[in-house]
Design an enzyme around this catalytic site. Structure first.
Site, short mmCIF file in Angstrom:
data_model
loop_
_atom_site.label_atom_id
_atom_site.label_comp_id
_atom_site.label_asym_id
_atom_site.label_seq_id
_atom_site.Cartn_x
_atom_site.Cartn_y
_atom_site.Cartn_z
N ASP A 22 0.84 -1.20 0.00
CA ASP A 22 0.00 0.00 0.00
C ASP A 22 0.87 1.26 0.00
O ASP A 22 0.73 2.13 -0.85
CB ASP A 22 -0.92 -0.01 1.24
CG ASP A 22 -1.70 -1.29 1.35
OD1 ASP A 22 -2.60 -1.49 0.54
OD2 ASP A 22 -1.38 -2.10 2.24
N GLU A 271 1.93 -6.51 -5.47
CA GLU A 271 1.57 -5.66 -6.60
C GLU A 271 2.77 -4.87 -7.13
O GLU A 271 3.14 -4.95 -8.29
CB GLU A 271 0.47 -4.70 -6.14
CG GLU A 271 0.01 -3.77 -7.21
CD GLU A 271 -1.39 -3.24 -6.93
OE1 GLU A 271 -1.69 -2.15 -7.40
OE2 GLU A 271 -2.19 -3.93 -6.26
O1 TRH Z 1 4.36 -6.13 0.47
P1 TRH Z 1 3.46 -6.73 -0.54
O2 TRH Z 1 3.16 -8.13 -0.34
O3 TRH Z 1 2.14 -5.89 -0.60
C1 TRH Z 1 0.89 -6.51 -0.85
C2 TRH Z 1 0.37 -6.07 -2.19
O4 TRH Z 1 0.42 -4.71 -2.41
C3 TRH Z 1 -1.04 -6.54 -2.35
O5 TRH Z 1 -1.60 -6.02 -3.54
C4 TRH Z 1 -1.86 -6.09 -1.16
O6 TRH Z 1 -3.16 -6.54 -1.28
C5 TRH Z 1 -1.26 -6.67 0.09
O7 TRH Z 1 0.07 -6.19 0.23
C6 TRH Z 1 -2.03 -6.26 1.34
O8 TRH Z 1 4.13 -6.62 -2.01
P2 TRH Z 1 4.42 -5.40 -2.96
O9 TRH Z 1 3.15 -4.81 -3.45
O10 TRH Z 1 5.36 -5.85 -3.95
O11 TRH Z 1 5.09 -4.29 -2.04
C7 TRH Z 1 6.38 -4.41 -1.54
C8 TRH Z 1 7.04 -3.06 -1.51
O12 TRH Z 1 8.20 -3.11 -0.69
C9 TRH Z 1 7.51 -2.61 -2.88
O13 TRH Z 1 7.27 -1.22 -3.03
C10 TRH Z 1 9.01 -2.87 -2.85
C11 TRH Z 1 9.29 -2.60 -1.40
N1 TRH Z 1 10.51 -3.20 -0.87
C12 TRH Z 1 11.61 -2.38 -0.69
O14 TRH Z 1 11.58 -1.19 -1.02
N2 TRH Z 1 12.74 -2.92 -0.13
C13 TRH Z 1 12.83 -4.22 0.25
O15 TRH Z 1 13.89 -4.64 0.75
C14 TRH Z 1 11.70 -5.06 0.03
C15 TRH Z 1 11.76 -6.50 0.43
C16 TRH Z 1 10.55 -4.51 -0.52
#
Ligand code: TRH
Length: 368
Positions: A22, A271
């Site tokens: 989010d 996402e």
């Molecule tokens: O964290 P997520 O599993 O988020 C999910 C999805 O958004 C999903 O649609 C929603 O319904 C659910 O949460 C509740 O995966 P996502 O979307 O890939 O988000 C991860 C974010 O974290 C992304 O912006 C990349 C960031 N990230 C970093 O910046 N550094 C890191 O080391 C890691 C592991 C992630």
């Protein structure tokens, strides 16, 4: 910056349900609007993840506590991410501002990303507010997507240039990761897939050496849990295998992107990381956020259809997402070719921030 009109003030609302998606999506959108010369107030109920995701911040973006919105004068545009309603006091202020200005600021519900057909059908549809403090106003749905009649995907205008000048070896060295050309690099960002043990055993068996770069949080916990059991059953199993592990710290979003650009295969989830894996143009495997009613299986099928995924890629995705217990092998070169083709198709689409700006300007123009 491609702007000659005055900057608008955007109010973006984000509630962190769980995980990082989010705030990850809202931050990228805020930063991209600011880089296009807009001013953004990002209202969020839990900003803690921004400390590692975006430690440098972004000029033009102000992060504000969710609770502070009650006293705010609405700006020019309202974006609520994933259906999180602004507080009633803000909605009342929006209704009052609409009356005073004799025009309603565009109010957009930024929806979840899916390749399912309903998203295209619903993109940009109006949604009248029937009750509450903002009754009488209208929101519009905005659906990101993979096809031209969707809202597109978040993509920085300078993405291709940054990728072209990226120093992979230097980035890996800076993070203490040995970049031996004979070793395959695989990143792992996931929830707790039942297939995790199968993946680790497959990588451990070779024939190539694999360095698995495990992201901090749930992926690291899932790997550690499985390894503990395995090492108890067979002490020294990992040390004698073709697999080595690197435990990554939490990375900034910039460095998370660099990680994906550096690897031969990326496991992503949710996402935002899926979109980043698509822009990386490398082979990837997506774990969807699991839904109790199994809705993620239809979402996966729609995505794989759009992706034109070869059968081996479909099979691995089914396995990784628990759609089947039938183990599937990795076929990285075939997946990489399809991933590159998908990236090319996506690059032809206008990016999400650009489409959002165009829609907002159109609404404001129509109301003037
Ligand atoms: O964290 P997520 O599993 O988020 C999910 C999805 O958004 C999903 O649609 C929603 O319904 C659910 O949460 C509740 O995966 P996502 O979307 O890939 O988000 C991860 C974010 O974290 C992304 O912006 C990349 C960031 N990230 C970093 O910046 N550094 C890191 O080391 C890691 C592991 C992630």
């Amino acid at each position: 910056m491609d702007r000659v009109r005055p900057a608008m003030l955007w109010d973006i609302f984000c509630k962190v349900i769980d995980n990082h998606g989010d705030i990850g999506v809202c931050w990228r959108l805020s930063a991209q609007l600011a880089r296009r010369g807009e001013r953004v107030r990002l209202w969020v109920d839990d900003a803690s993840a921004l400390a590692w995701m975006a430690p440098a911040g972004e000029p033009g973006v102000t992060v504000l506590a969710w609770t502070a919105q009650a006293a705010a004068e609405p700006g020019d545009v309202v974006i609520e991410a994933f259906g999180c309603d602004p507080e009633p006091q803000f909605q009342a202020a929006l209704a009052a501002a609409s009356r005073e200005r004799a025009t309603q600021p565009p109010w957009i519900n930024l929806e979840y990303l899916t390749a399912e057909r309903f998203a295209q059908r619903s993109h940009l549809l109006p949604s009248p507010v029937l009750s509450g403090a903002a009754a009488g106003l209208t929101k519009h749905f905005f659906y990101p997507g993979f096809v031209p009649d969707s809202g597109g995907l978040l993509r920085e205008p300078d993405l291709a240039r940054r990728q072209a000048s990226f120093d992979r070896a230097g980035w890996l060295r800076g993070h203490g990761i040995a970049a031996d050309p004979d070793t395959r690099l695989v990143s792992l960002f996931c929830y707790e897939p039942a297939a995790i043990g199968h993946l680790l055993q497959q990588l451990a068996a070779g024939p190539r050496r694999t360095a698995l770069l495990v992201t901090a949080g749930r992926a690291a916990s899932a790997v550690r849990r499985w390894l503990d059991g395995r090492e108890q059953a067979q002490p020294g199993w990992l040390a004698t295998s073709r697999l080595s592990l690197t435990w990554l710290p939490l990375l900034s979003q910039h460095d998370f992107d660099h990680l994906l650009w550096s690897c031969d295969l990326n496991f992503v989830r949710g996402e935002d990381s899926l979109v980043r894996a698509l822009w990386a143009g490398r082979a990837f495997v997506w774990q969807l956020y699991p839904q109790h009613d199994g809705a993620h299986h239809a979402k996966l099928a729609a995505f794989l259809d759009w992706l034109q995924a070869p059968p081996s890629w479909r099979a691995f995705h089914q396995f990784w997402n628990g759609g089947t217990s039938q183990a599937a092998p990795l076929a990285v070169p075939a997946w990489a070719a399809a991933a590159q083709a998908a990236r090319e198709r996506l690059l032809e689409q206008p990016d999400l921030a650009r489409q959002l700006l165009a829609f907002v300007q159109e609404r404001r123009g129509a109301a003037a």
